[in-house]
Scaffold this motif. Structure first.
Motif, PDB file in Angstrom:
ATOM      1  N   UNK A 202     -17.860 -36.899  48.680  1.00  0.00           N
ATOM      2  CA  UNK A 202     -19.168 -36.610  48.078  1.00  0.00           C
ATOM      3  C   UNK A 202     -19.431 -37.438  46.826  1.00  0.00           C
ATOM      4  N   UNK A 203     -20.564 -38.121  46.810  1.00  0.00           N
ATOM      5  CA  UNK A 203     -20.969 -38.925  45.658  1.00  0.00           C
ATOM      6  C   UNK A 203     -22.487 -39.071  45.702  1.00  0.00           C
ATOM      7  N   UNK A 204     -23.172 -38.289  44.882  1.00  0.00           N
ATOM      8  CA  UNK A 204     -24.629 -38.338  44.823  1.00  0.00           C
ATOM      9  C   UNK A 204     -25.132 -39.511  43.982  1.00  0.00           C
ATOM     10  N   UNK A 205     -24.247 -40.146  43.241  1.00  0.00           N
ATOM     11  CA  UNK A 205     -24.659 -41.164  42.268  1.00  0.00           C
ATOM     12  C   UNK A 205     -24.623 -42.569  42.867  1.00  0.00           C
ATOM     13  N   UNK A 206     -25.156 -42.704  44.049  1.00  0.00           N
ATOM     14  CA  UNK A 206     -25.157 -43.984  44.747  1.00  0.00           C
ATOM     15  C   UNK A 206     -26.596 -44.422  45.007  1.00  0.00           C
ATOM     16  N   UNK A 207     -27.090 -45.259  44.110  1.00  0.00           N
ATOM     17  CA  UNK A 207     -28.475 -45.731  44.208  1.00  0.00           C
ATOM     18  C   UNK A 207     -28.708 -46.481  45.517  1.00  0.00           C
ATOM     19  N   UNK A 208     -27.651 -47.105  46.048  1.00  0.00           N
ATOM     20  CA  UNK A 208     -27.806 -47.879  47.279  1.00  0.00           C
ATOM     21  C   UNK A 208     -28.096 -47.008  48.489  1.00  0.00           C
ATOM     22  N   UNK A 209     -27.963 -45.692  48.348  1.00  0.00           N
ATOM     23  CA  UNK A 209     -28.284 -44.787  49.435  1.00  0.00           C
ATOM     24  C   UNK A 209     -29.525 -43.929  49.141  1.00  0.00           C
ATOM     25  N   UNK A 210     -30.297 -44.305  48.129  1.00  0.00           N
ATOM     26  CA  UNK A 210     -31.539 -43.592  47.843  1.00  0.00           C
ATOM     27  C   UNK A 210     -32.602 -43.967  48.876  1.00  0.00           C
ATOM     28  N   UNK A 211     -33.528 -43.041  49.098  1.00  0.00           N
ATOM     29  CA  UNK A 211     -34.725 -43.329  49.876  1.00  0.00           C
ATOM     30  C   UNK A 211     -35.851 -43.777  48.955  1.00  0.00           C
ATOM     31  N   UNK A 212     -37.086 -43.614  49.424  1.00  0.00           N
ATOM     32  CA  UNK A 212     -38.232 -44.126  48.660  1.00  0.00           C
ATOM     33  C   UNK A 212     -39.292 -43.034  48.465  1.00  0.00           C
TER      34      UNK A 212
END
Length: 215
Positions: A202-212
């Motif tokens: 678990x890692x919520x701090x991954x900008x590369x997996x953000x949506x739009x």
């Protein structure tokens, strides 16, 4: 594939209390679901989590609806570890910037917020900025020990655009976002996301997996 959601323009929300804003958003604001179980082997539990998005002239409005097992609300101080409780979260990143912003709320509306470069940073907002974040919970604001059973609750938050680096009079076409549901210290720990995350743990701090999010 990235998900996308539009923050529907609803200027009337700025004139309403947050409980009334939640009612006004029903059926009008964009709705999606925080339903990605990214680590099913270790954390398979999947409560029902809906999220609505809208914007006024100065604030971004996010409404969460949650139904699931167990309920915990132990944190009442600003910037305390609300992710230990029954918690929902909203992260934002402005394209082209190095930093991103995280806004986390337990089920009674206690907020944690910061601007950071990575997960290991923790530059929380000072109190004078935290007080600009408004929250309303269907559960009220008093803390309680964990309750066993099936519970439904709602949380509406209003976050000023200025708190994540945006001029409300000149919003970009879109920003990067993700929504989350977690509960580290509940009897059924879980880590759901809106946009899928492909990491070993678990890692919520991954900008590369953000949506739009579109404005």
């Amino acid at each position: 594939m990235k998900k996308s959601i539009k923050a529907v323009y609803m200027p009337q929300l700025d004139k309403l209390g947050l409980s009334e804003a939640a009612a006004a958003m029903e059926g009008v604001a964009a709705r999606d679901y925080v339903d990605q179980v990214n680590w099913p082997g270790a954390f398979p539990y999947k409560p029902v989590v809906a999220v609505d998005a809208a914007r006024g002239d100065n604030d971004l409005y996010i409404h969460f609806f949650v139904r699931g097992n167990y309920l915990l609300a132990s944190n009442t101080e600003l910037n305390s570890p609300v992710y230990h409780d029954s918690c929902v979260e909203f992260f934002a990143h402005i394209p082209g910037e190095k930093e991103y912003y995280n806004f986390e709320f337990n089920c009674i509306g206690t907020a944690l917020a910061s601007k950071r470069l990575r997960r290991t940073d923790n530059d929380c907002y000072p109190a004078e900025l935290m007080t600009k974040i408004r929250t309303w919970s269907s559960l009220g604001k008093l803390p309680f020990a964990e309750k066993s059973g099936i519970f439904s609750w709602e949380l509406t938050v209003a976050v000023p655009f200025e708190l994540f680096g945006l001029d409300p009079a000149a919003l970009p076409e879109k920003i990067d976002v993700n929504f989350y549901k977690c509960g580290d210290k509940t009897s059924q720990p879980h880590y759901l996301s809106w946009n899928r995350i492909d990491t070993p743990e678990p890692d919520f701090h991954r900008v590369d997996f953000f949506g739009e999010m579109y404005f």
